[in-house]
Every structure is written in structure tokens, then in C-alpha cells.
Design an enzyme around this catalytic site. Structure first.
Site, PDB file in Angstrom:
ATOM      1  N   LYS A  58      12.283   2.769   4.930  1.00 32.00           N
ATOM      2  CA  LYS A  58      12.294   4.055   4.711  1.00 32.00           C
ATOM      3  C   LYS A  58      13.520   4.536   4.228  1.00 32.00           C
ATOM      4  O   LYS A  58      13.549   5.511   3.531  1.00 32.00           O
ATOM      5  CB  LYS A  58      11.986   4.856   6.102  1.00 32.00           C
ATOM      6  CG  LYS A  58      10.381   5.114   6.299  1.00 32.00           C
ATOM      7  CD  LYS A  58       9.908   4.507   7.547  1.00 32.00           C
ATOM      8  CE  LYS A  58       8.155   4.639   7.505  1.00 32.00           C
ATOM      9  NZ  LYS A  58       7.629   3.536   7.994  1.00 32.00           N
ATOM     10  N   GLU A  68       4.823   6.937   2.373  1.00 29.64           N
ATOM     11  CA  GLU A  68       5.811   5.831   2.463  1.00 29.64           C
ATOM     12  C   GLU A  68       4.956   4.685   1.570  1.00 29.64           C
ATOM     13  O   GLU A  68       3.855   4.822   0.990  1.00 29.64           O
ATOM     14  CB  GLU A  68       5.766   5.286   3.895  1.00 29.64           C
ATOM     15  CG  GLU A  68       4.301   4.805   4.442  1.00 29.64           C
ATOM     16  CD  GLU A  68       4.613   3.848   5.509  1.00 29.64           C
ATOM     17  OE1 GLU A  68       5.491   3.198   5.793  1.00 29.64           O
ATOM     18  OE2 GLU A  68       3.395   3.784   6.261  1.00 29.64           O
ATOM     19  N   ARG A  78       0.964  -1.019  -0.054  1.00 38.46           N
ATOM     20  CA  ARG A  78      -0.156   0.082  -0.016  1.00 38.46           C
ATOM     21  C   ARG A  78       0.803   1.388   0.133  1.00 38.46           C
ATOM     22  O   ARG A  78       1.770   1.404   0.892  1.00 38.46           O
ATOM     23  CB  ARG A  78      -0.814  -0.004   1.060  1.00 38.46           C
ATOM     24  CG  ARG A  78      -1.940   0.947   0.966  1.00 38.46           C
ATOM     25  CD  ARG A  78      -3.030   1.121   2.348  1.00 38.46           C
ATOM     26  NE  ARG A  78      -2.162   2.103   3.276  1.00 38.46           N
ATOM     27  CZ  ARG A  78      -2.171   1.436   4.541  1.00 38.46           C
ATOM     28  NH1 ARG A  78      -2.772   0.406   5.144  1.00 38.46           N
ATOM     29  NH2 ARG A  78      -1.261   1.950   5.403  1.00 38.46           N
ATOM     30  N   ASN A  81       4.188   0.669   2.012  1.00 36.14           N
ATOM     31  CA  ASN A  81       4.245  -0.459   2.908  1.00 36.14           C
ATOM     32  C   ASN A  81       4.261  -1.945   2.316  1.00 36.14           C
ATOM     33  O   ASN A  81       3.407  -2.145   1.283  1.00 36.14           O
ATOM     34  CB  ASN A  81       3.035  -0.409   3.792  1.00 36.14           C
ATOM     35  CG  ASN A  81       3.002   0.758   4.575  1.00 36.14           C
ATOM     36  OD1 ASN A  81       3.594   0.812   5.678  1.00 36.14           O
ATOM     37  ND2 ASN A  81       1.938   1.753   4.273  1.00 36.14           N
ATOM     38  N   LYS A 105      12.370  10.063  10.722  1.00 34.46           N
ATOM     39  CA  LYS A 105      11.871   8.727  10.681  1.00 34.46           C
ATOM     40  C   LYS A 105      12.839   7.673  10.950  1.00 34.46           C
ATOM     41  O   LYS A 105      13.913   7.353  10.217  1.00 34.46           O
ATOM     42  CB  LYS A 105      11.240   8.529   9.373  1.00 34.46           C
ATOM     43  CG  LYS A 105      10.114   9.071   9.086  1.00 34.46           C
ATOM     44  CD  LYS A 105       9.415   8.788   7.789  1.00 34.46           C
ATOM     45  CE  LYS A 105       8.172   9.633   7.587  1.00 34.46           C
ATOM     46  NZ  LYS A 105       7.413   9.061   6.500  1.00 34.46           N
ATOM     47  N   GLU A 129       7.738   0.227  11.328  1.00 34.00           N
ATOM     48  CA  GLU A 129       6.459   0.510  10.973  1.00 34.00           C
ATOM     49  C   GLU A 129       5.561   0.374  11.880  1.00 34.00           C
ATOM     50  O   GLU A 129       5.649   0.107  13.204  1.00 34.00           O
ATOM     51  CB  GLU A 129       6.282  -0.859  10.134  1.00 34.00           C
ATOM     52  CG  GLU A 129       7.215  -0.992   8.910  1.00 34.00           C
ATOM     53  CD  GLU A 129       6.810   0.168   7.960  1.00 34.00           C
ATOM     54  OE1 GLU A 129       5.691   0.457   7.703  1.00 34.00           O
ATOM     55  OE2 GLU A 129       7.782   0.590   7.222  1.00 34.00           O
ATOM     56  N   GLY A 130       4.223   0.824  11.614  1.00 30.93           N
ATOM     57  CA  GLY A 130       3.053   0.578  12.576  1.00 30.93           C
ATOM     58  C   GLY A 130       2.622   1.873  13.445  1.00 30.93           C
ATOM     59  O   GLY A 130       1.720   1.849  13.856  1.00 30.93           O
ATOM     60  N   ARG A 142      -7.742   7.517   5.208  1.00 30.88           N
ATOM     61  CA  ARG A 142      -7.654   7.379   6.774  1.00 30.88           C
ATOM     62  C   ARG A 142      -7.589   8.973   7.232  1.00 30.88           C
ATOM     63  O   ARG A 142      -6.769   9.758   6.743  1.00 30.88           O
ATOM     64  CB  ARG A 142      -6.425   6.899   7.180  1.00 30.88           C
ATOM     65  CG  ARG A 142      -6.479   5.908   8.366  1.00 30.88           C
ATOM     66  CD  ARG A 142      -5.247   5.179   8.700  1.00 30.88           C
ATOM     67  NE  ARG A 142      -4.070   5.571   7.676  1.00 30.88           N
ATOM     68  CZ  ARG A 142      -2.966   5.230   7.984  1.00 30.88           C
ATOM     69  NH1 ARG A 142      -2.690   4.257   8.741  1.00 30.88           N
ATOM     70  NH2 ARG A 142      -2.004   5.494   6.974  1.00 30.88           N
ATOM     71  N   SER A 195      -2.257  -3.325   6.173  1.00 36.24           N
ATOM     72  CA  SER A 195      -3.658  -3.797   6.713  1.00 36.24           C
ATOM     73  C   SER A 195      -4.778  -2.759   6.061  1.00 36.24           C
ATOM     74  O   SER A 195      -4.411  -2.043   5.189  1.00 36.24           O
ATOM     75  CB  SER A 195      -3.729  -3.461   8.293  1.00 36.24           C
ATOM     76  OG  SER A 195      -3.292  -2.272   8.560  1.00 36.24           O
TER      77      SER A 195
HETATM   78  P1  ADP Z   1       4.576   4.312   9.488  1.00 35.20           P
HETATM   79  O1  ADP Z   1       5.159   2.948   8.648  1.00 35.20           O
HETATM   80  O2  ADP Z   1       4.725   3.819  11.157  1.00 35.20           O
HETATM   81  O3  ADP Z   1       3.058   4.154   9.086  1.00 35.20           O
HETATM   82  P2  ADP Z   1       4.714   6.564   8.124  1.00 35.20           P
HETATM   83  O4  ADP Z   1       5.881   7.179   7.426  1.00 35.20           O
HETATM   84  O5  ADP Z   1       3.562   6.371   7.284  1.00 35.20           O
HETATM   85  O6  ADP Z   1       5.242   5.507   9.186  1.00 35.20           O
HETATM   86  O7  ADP Z   1       4.536   7.703   9.282  1.00 35.20           O
HETATM   87  C1  ADP Z   1       3.130   7.726  10.106  1.00 35.20           C
HETATM   88  C2  ADP Z   1       2.427   8.828   9.954  1.00 35.20           C
HETATM   89  O8  ADP Z   1       3.112   9.985  10.379  1.00 35.20           O
HETATM   90  C3  ADP Z   1       1.696   9.029   8.748  1.00 35.20           C
HETATM   91  O9  ADP Z   1       0.464   8.213   8.614  1.00 35.20           O
HETATM   92  C4  ADP Z   1       1.534  10.425   8.567  1.00 35.20           C
HETATM   93  O10 ADP Z   1       0.402  10.847   9.372  1.00 35.20           O
HETATM   94  C5  ADP Z   1       2.364  10.939   9.472  1.00 35.20           C
HETATM   95  N1  ADP Z   1       3.708  11.474   8.435  1.00 35.20           N
HETATM   96  C6  ADP Z   1       4.686  10.602   8.014  1.00 35.20           C
HETATM   97  N2  ADP Z   1       5.477  11.252   6.963  1.00 35.20           N
HETATM   98  C7  ADP Z   1       4.920  12.648   6.967  1.00 35.20           C
HETATM   99  C8  ADP Z   1       5.243  13.664   5.917  1.00 35.20           C
HETATM  100  N3  ADP Z   1       6.330  13.662   5.292  1.00 35.20           N
HETATM  101  N4  ADP Z   1       4.609  14.829   6.337  1.00 35.20           N
HETATM  102  C9  ADP Z   1       3.469  14.745   7.037  1.00 35.20           C
HETATM  103  N5  ADP Z   1       3.050  13.722   7.822  1.00 35.20           N
HETATM  104  C10 ADP Z   1       3.662  12.541   7.894  1.00 35.20           C
HETATM  105 MG    MG Z   2       4.682   2.103   7.099  1.00 33.10          MG
HETATM  106 MG    MG Z   3       2.296   4.727   7.351  1.00 32.92          MG
END
Ligand code: ADP
Ligand code: MG
Ligand code: MG
Length: 494
Positions: free
Chosen positions: A326, A164, A148, A166, A384, A388-389, A470, A171
Site C-alpha cells: 500500500k 489496491e 488483480r 494485489n 491502512k 493483505e487478506g 465481490r 485469489s
Molecule cells: P486488502 O489487501 O486487505 O484486501 P484493501 O485495500 O483491499 O486491503 O482493503 C480491504 C477492503 O476494505 C476492500 O475490499 C474494501 O471493501 C475496503 N476498502 C479499502 N479501501 C477503501 C476505500 N478507499 N474506500 C472504501 N472502502 C475501502
Molecule cells: Mg490486497
Molecule cells: Mg483487497
């Protein structure tokens, strides 16, 4: 502030309010707020419909197996520009293929993750498993990817940018299909059925489940099972069970087993490296766990290695898992890198357009530059780790102190430009919201699902597999369902 003039005149200009005014000009054509009695009745209907049609989760506090509660969701769908939506859908097979190629390019993975494995224990152990099976020769050269790719709309650039991608334990495919139906029902109940034509069908449940069915068929042993590898307790049980039921609908011959990752005694390898669980051969292992270190208990790394060594098709294989880090995302964004993986330059260009600023924090000139950026304008960035999660990132003002405390370990992190989506308004329904939720200001993250099955030699199947949206309060940093701050939603195309 009540009016535009007041907002502009106010000494502390209320940007949030200005955004809301803007939003009401291009949003959902529904008059908000709803009248109190209308809201009360529709929330009751939403909860009952949701609970009876799979928009549920186990209550996090008790995890009582006799109980389901309504999964947090937005009452109304959220506006998404049609042209962006169509483009992201169009690009998903190319993104699937990109992940596939990265995962099968040993030199690339070795170089991209070289520094990360020195400073991040989890990535290191995952990489060691990859190296072990690679050197032994993969017993199963086909991998199943159920991915996703997540996006946030950037207000300034008017573009959807990738948050990102996944590749493990992806899920919400079942919940996403169901919440689209739930919101369609809500619109109908309120007399807005003419708006339904702008809500795209969402077959994520069917299409993601189909990936497992196709893999089982490819494996070619009718007696072999599809294994859902699970956590000890699963909050997101509806999401997982509906996939199981969907598999049964598509291909009644398939037996699905749910086995806990921690049940290590159940797993063994047969004489031809078949994966046996309680002596039944496994065709596909579908990981709904193992994506983060807290999910590994004593003996679980050995189980992971045993599974990866087997002839079962893994979703994901360890190399797909690594391709979803990442760090790999950051390396792909370096000049000329994503371009190496595409024959058609226009495709590489379209993919590159999805990337926001991504920087390494290696101990070199480039890393130092990013380090300094993070100190000068921390509010423009998110830091970051390789996790994950949800709930693992460091935001804004907290970045400088955190970075300083890291030392060399900073190399296990990447720095990313913060994407600032334009907020919209919605009611957020959950167990906690009561029968009269407030109208909230939210931002929404769009996810596009993709399925790919193939080896280094051939691609057996590759398709886009539905979508999810979401939403979260615009004031919260993260919107994960699992971390309790995300609300299921779906797009309303404008
Ligand atoms: P994970 O793998 O833990 O889901 P993400 O990279 O998706 O990691 O980051 C988790 C959440 O953080 C995202 O769902 C989003 O709400 C916020 N986020 C992550 N990267 C960004 C970004 N570049 N700008 C704004 N919000 C972000
Ligand atoms: Mg993720
Ligand atoms: Mg995410």
C-alpha cells in the site's frame, strides 16, 4: 419510509432508501423481490449447481477435508457501466507493466519503502530478503506476476477508483469464472436468458492458469514441476484445485505439487541453485500463502529466502511482492511519480485518473497534514497498514484514537480517501443464509486480473486475464471472502 415523499419529509432523511430508488432506475431489469416460492426454488438450484460446478469452499468452522459447502455468492449479477468496465480492462496491461517497472527500479523501492521498513516488521523482513537476493544477484531474473487490481465505483465522481493492486496470492480467479456461469444459469432458469448478452464471458480461471503454463514452458525443463505453496489448511480449496485441473487441461505434461510453506524440511537448493522439493526440480513457485505475518511460522522466513535465492520463477518474486504494498500505491499517486514510468503521457493520465486521495503519514509536513485531515474528517478516510487478506484497515471514527495511539509507527500506515459506492439490491446466498435469503442492500468491488512475465530486460508476456466482482452488505466495511463478509458476484454491463 415507504415512499419518496415520506423519505424527503422524514426528519432523518433515509439516504439508503433514496439510493435504492435511484438504483431501480438503472439496475438489472428484474422485478425484485422474488415471490417466496420462486426464491426458495431458485436458491436450492443455485446451491446444487454451485456445489456441483466448483462454487465451493471448505467450511471455515471445521475445515473438514471430506466436506465442501457453497461459497457465498450473490444470486444475480450486479450492474456495472460498460464504459468503465471496458476502460479498466483496457488499462490492465499498462498496470501490469507499471508494477513490473516499479519492482525493477531499485532506487524507487528503496526510497518509497525507506520509512516503512523502519516501522513495520513484516515489510522489513520482506525487504531484507529482497536486498539479500539483489546483492547476491538474482539467480532467476524472470518474475511471474498474477495480479488483480481492485476498484470501487465512487458515487460522487461517477468513476471507478482503485482500492489496491494485489501482487501476491491473488485469489478467486476460478471461483469468479464459475460464479459467472452460475448466475447465467440462474437468469436462464428464471426466464431471463435474453439478459445473458450483457454478462461478459469471464475466462479468469483459464487465463490465470495459462500464466503458470507459459512460465513452465519458458523455464524449459519438462521434468520440473509447478509448485503451489500453501497454507497448512486451505479454505479456498476449490479456487486452487481448479487452477491445477486447468493447468493439466492446457498442458498435460505438467506436474503440479501442493506443498505447505511450513514443510521446510522438503526444500533445498541444488548445486546450481535449482529449487528442489523432495528432490524434484521446481520451475515455478506459485504463492498461495506468505502474504501476511500470521502465515509465517518458525523457519518459514528461511524457506522464503531459500525460494527467492533459487532459479525457480517466483509468482510473485519478492520485488513484485514489495511493489504491491500500500505504501508503493501511495507513493505512485504523488504528483509526477506514476508519470515517470510511462513514455506515453496519455497512458499515465488514464492511470492517474484511477487514483483516489492517498497520503503518507511520515513525520514531516506532508504527513502532519494528512494526520490533521484524519482528525478533522475521519469519516472520509480509511487508514491502512502494510497488510493483505482483509480485515486490517481502520475506518472513520476509529481513526483518530488509533492514530494517537501509534506515535512514530504511524509511518507504517497510509491514509486513503473513502470511496462511497452506490448500493444495489441482491440476494446473498451462503450456507448461513438458509433457503430464503433476504433481499439485501449491497455494494460491489470489481477486480481485473492481469498476467505478466518478464525480467528487467524484456517482457515475455503481458495480458489482461479476466475479472471478478465481490459484493458485501453496504453496512459492512470490508468484503473479503476470506474474512467471511464477501459474496462472489459478476458484472452485468449497462
Ligand atoms: P486488502 O489487501 O486487505 O484486501 P484493501 O485495500 O483491499 O486491503 O482493503 C480491504 C477492503 O476494505 C476492500 O475490499 C474494501 O471493501 C475496503 N476498502 C479499502 N479501501 C477503501 C476505500 N478507499 N474506500 C472504501 N472502502 C475501502
Ligand atoms: Mg490486497
Ligand atoms: Mg483487497
Amino acid at each position: 419510509v415507504e415512499t419518496w415523499t415520506e423519505a424527503v419529509a422524514s426528519p432523518t432523511l433515509n439516504y439508503q432508501w433514496l439510493f435504492q430508488v435511484k438504483m431501480s432506475h438503472n439496475g438489472l431489469p428484474i422485478n425484485l423481490p422474488l415471490e417466496e416460492n420462486v426464491l426458495r426454488e431458485i436458491v436450492e438450484k443455485a446451491k446444487d449447481w454451485g456445489l456441483m460446478h466448483g462454487v465451493g469452499i471448505r467450511p471455515f468452522d471445521t475445515m473438514n477435508p471430506n466436506t465442501l459447502t457453497i461459497a457465498p455468492h450473490a444470486l444475480f449479477p450486479t450492474p456495472v457501466p460498460r464504459k468503465d468496465f471496458d476502460e479498466l480492462i483496457r488499462l490492465q496491461p499498462a498496470l501490469n507493466l507499471l508494477m513490473h517497472k516499479v519492482a525493477h527500479d531499485h532506487k524507487f523501492l528503496e526510497k518509497a519503502l525507506g520509512n516503512t521498513v523502519l516501522h513495520d516488521e513484516f515489510t522489513k523482513r520482506t525487504y531484507e530478503i529482497y536486498e539479500t537476493v539483489r546483492k547476491e544477484g538474482f539467480a532467476q531474473d524472470v518474475s511471474l506476476g498474477m495480479f488483480r487490481s481492485d476498484y470501487l465505483p465512487d458515487t460522487v465522481r461517477s468513476l471507478y477508483l482503485q482500492v489496491e493492486i494485489n501482487t501476491i496470492s491473488t485469489s478467486i480467479a476460478s471461483l469468479a469464472s464459475h460464479v459467472t456461469e452460475l448466475q447465467s444459469y440462474i437468469l436462464g432458469e428464471l426466464g431471463y436468458s435474453h439478459l445473458l448478452e450483457n454478462m461478459p464471458d469471464n475466462n479468469s480461471l483459464h487465463l490465470m492458469s495459462l500464466g503458470l503454463v507459459k512460465t513452465w514452458e519458458y523455464f524449459g525443463n519438462e521434468k520440473a514441476v509447478v509448485l503451489f505453496l500453501t497454507e497448512d489448511v486451505t479454505a479456498n480449496i476449490c479456487d486452487q484445485r481448479f487452477m491445477e485441473y486447468e493447468i493439466r487441461k492446457i498442458q498435460p505434461k505438467i506436474k503440479v505439487l501442493r506443498v505447505k510453506f511450513s514443510d521446510s524440511a522438503k526444500f533445498r537448493l541444488g548445486s546450481k541453485k535449482e529449487l528442489l522439493v523432495d528432490d524434484q526440480e521446481v520451475a515455478v513457485v506459485y504463492y498461495r500463502t506468505a502474504y501476511t505475518p500470521e502465515l509465517y511460522k518458525k523457519g518459514d522466513w528461511e524457506t522464503r529466502l531459500l525460494i527467492e535465492r533459487s532459479t525457480a520463477v517466483k509468482c510473485p518474486s519478492v520485488q513484485y511482492h514489495l511493489a504491491g504494498t500500500k505504501k508503493v500505491q501511495q507513493v505512485l499517486a504523488l504528483p509526477g511519480v506514476v508519470e515517470q514510468f510511462f513514455e506515453d503521457p496519455s497512458e499515465a493520465k488514464a492511470i492517474r485518473k484511477l487514483f483516489t486521495e492517498l497520503y503518507s503519514l511520515d513525520l514531516n509536513e506532508e504527513g502532519d497534514k494528512a494526520y490533521n485531515l484524519a482528525f478533522q474528517l475521519p469519516e472520509n478516510y480509511v487508514l491502512k497498514p502494510q497488510r493483505e487478506g482483509g480485515g486490517n484497515n481502520i475506518y472513520g471514527k476509529e481513526i483518530p484514537n488509533f492514530l494517537q495511539s501509534l506515535g512514530k509507527e504511524r509511518q507504517a500506515y497510509i491514509l486513503m480517501g473513502l470511496i462511497s459506492p452506490r448500493p444495489t439490491q441482491n440476494y446473498l446466498v451462503s450456507r448461513a443464509s438458509g433457503d430464503l435469503p433476504a433481499l439485501e442492500t449491497v455494494v460491489s468491488e470489481l477486480g481485473i486480473y492481469g498476467v505478466i512475465l518478464g525480467s528487467s530486460k524484456e517482457i515475455l508476456t503481458n495480458y489482461q486475464a479476466g475479472h471478478m466482482l465481490r459484493s458485501k452488505l453496504s453496512t459492512s466495511n470490508e468484503g473479503g471472502l476470506a474474512v467471511g463478509s464477501g459474496f462472489l458476484d459478476s458484472p452485468y454491463l449497462v
